[in-house]
Design a protein around this motif. Structure first.
Motif, PDB file in Angstrom:
ATOM      1  N   ALA A  63       2.201  -0.781   8.044  1.00 54.43           N
ATOM      2  CA  ALA A  63       1.179  -0.075   7.272  1.00 54.43           C
ATOM      3  C   ALA A  63       0.865  -0.788   5.962  1.00 54.43           C
ATOM      4  N   ARG A  64       1.888  -1.308   5.290  1.00 59.53           N
ATOM      5  CA  ARG A  64       1.643  -2.027   4.025  1.00 59.53           C
ATOM      6  C   ARG A  64       0.768  -3.243   4.286  1.00 59.53           C
ATOM      7  N   GLN A  65       1.038  -3.957   5.362  1.00 67.43           N
ATOM      8  CA  GLN A  65       0.241  -5.148   5.689  1.00 67.43           C
ATOM      9  C   GLN A  65      -1.202  -4.768   6.017  1.00 67.43           C
ATOM     10  N   ILE A  66      -1.385  -3.721   6.800  1.00 69.54           N
ATOM     11  CA  ILE A  66      -2.731  -3.277   7.180  1.00 69.54           C
ATOM     12  C   ILE A  66      -3.502  -2.824   5.941  1.00 69.54           C
ATOM     13  N   GLY A  67      -2.863  -2.043   5.078  1.00 69.88           N
ATOM     14  CA  GLY A  67      -3.508  -1.578   3.855  1.00 69.88           C
ATOM     15  C   GLY A  67      -3.933  -2.725   2.958  1.00 69.88           C
ATOM     16  N   TYR A  68      -3.096  -3.720   2.859  1.00 69.59           N
ATOM     17  CA  TYR A  68      -3.410  -4.882   2.029  1.00 69.59           C
ATOM     18  C   TYR A  68      -4.615  -5.636   2.594  1.00 69.59           C
ATOM     19  N   ILE A  69      -4.600  -5.904   3.896  1.00 70.00           N
ATOM     20  CA  ILE A  69      -5.697  -6.633   4.542  1.00 70.00           C
ATOM     21  C   ILE A  69      -7.007  -5.849   4.441  1.00 70.00           C
ATOM     22  N   ALA A  70      -6.923  -4.528   4.536  1.00 72.81           N
ATOM     23  CA  ALA A  70      -8.120  -3.683   4.487  1.00 72.81           C
ATOM     24  C   ALA A  70      -8.657  -3.504   3.069  1.00 72.81           C
ATOM     25  N   GLY A  71      -7.936  -4.027   2.093  1.00 70.63           N
ATOM     26  CA  GLY A  71      -8.392  -3.892   0.712  1.00 70.63           C
ATOM     27  C   GLY A  71      -8.121  -2.518   0.131  1.00 70.63           C
ATOM     28  N   GLN A  72      -7.170  -1.800   0.699  1.00 74.05           N
ATOM     29  CA  GLN A  72      -6.838  -0.484   0.176  1.00 74.05           C
ATOM     30  C   GLN A  72      -6.001  -0.582  -1.098  1.00 74.05           C
ATOM     31  N   GLU A  73      -5.618  -1.774  -1.460  1.00 76.52           N
ATOM     32  CA  GLU A  73      -4.902  -2.045  -2.694  1.00 76.52           C
ATOM     33  C   GLU A  73      -3.758  -1.074  -2.949  1.00 76.52           C
ATOM     34  N   PRO A  74      -2.746  -1.131  -2.083  1.00 72.46           N
ATOM     35  CA  PRO A  74      -1.610  -0.229  -2.293  1.00 72.46           C
ATOM     36  C   PRO A  74      -0.923  -0.481  -3.622  1.00 72.46           C
ATOM     37  N   LYS A  75      -0.653   0.607  -4.344  1.00 76.28           N
ATOM     38  CA  LYS A  75       0.159   0.514  -5.551  1.00 76.28           C
ATOM     39  C   LYS A  75       1.585   0.247  -5.097  1.00 76.28           C
ATOM     40  N   THR A  76       2.425  -0.068  -6.000  1.00 78.72           N
ATOM     41  CA  THR A  76       3.818  -0.237  -5.610  1.00 78.72           C
ATOM     42  C   THR A  76       4.654   0.886  -6.211  1.00 78.72           C
ATOM     43  N   THR A  77       5.503   1.459  -5.399  1.00 81.13           N
ATOM     44  CA  THR A  77       6.395   2.518  -5.855  1.00 81.13           C
ATOM     45  C   THR A  77       7.811   1.982  -5.962  1.00 81.13           C
ATOM     46  N   GLY A  78       7.917   0.664  -6.095  1.00 81.17           N
ATOM     47  CA  GLY A  78       9.223   0.058  -6.234  1.00 81.17           C
ATOM     48  C   GLY A  78       9.719  -0.608  -4.966  1.00 81.17           C
ATOM     49  N   ASN A  79       8.993  -0.445  -3.886  1.00 80.43           N
ATOM     50  CA  ASN A  79       9.384  -1.060  -2.624  1.00 80.43           C
ATOM     51  C   ASN A  79       8.226  -1.937  -2.168  1.00 80.43           C
TER      52      ASN A  79
END
Length: 89
Positions: A63-79
């Motif tokens: 999910a982190r990889q998909i979100g990044y590629i999709a430009g959803q710009e995940p924040k980081t919660t420490g992980n």
């Protein structure tokens, strides 16, 4: 132009059964919902992940990889490896 696959909801999965709630639901809310309908469920047996815009269940790392590629710009919660719903909404 085809849109990139995106993360659309928090979900859990067990023995091929996927339970999800629309955003901004968190995994805790999805687990609570599962408890209401499946009183004999075993919390550790569930895999926590997300549903994508393609209807696929993916784990937190995918999910982190998909979100990044999709430009959803995940924040980081420490992980930096796993995605949490708090990273997106």
């Amino acid at each position: 132009m085809t849109r990139a696959e995106r993360i659309v909801s928090a979900a859990i999965q067990h023995q091929g059964v996927t339970i999800s709630l629309p955003m901004p639901a968190r995994h805790a809310q999805v687990l609570h919902c599962a408890e209401q309908f499946l009183p004999d469920y075993a919390l550790p047996a569930f895999c926590q992940g997300f549903l994508t815009s393609e209807g696929r269940f993916v784990n937190r790392v995918q999910a982190r990889q998909i979100g990044y590629i999709a430009g959803q710009e995940p924040k980081t919660t420490g992980n930096e490896r796993d995605l949490y719903s708090e990273d997106l909404w």
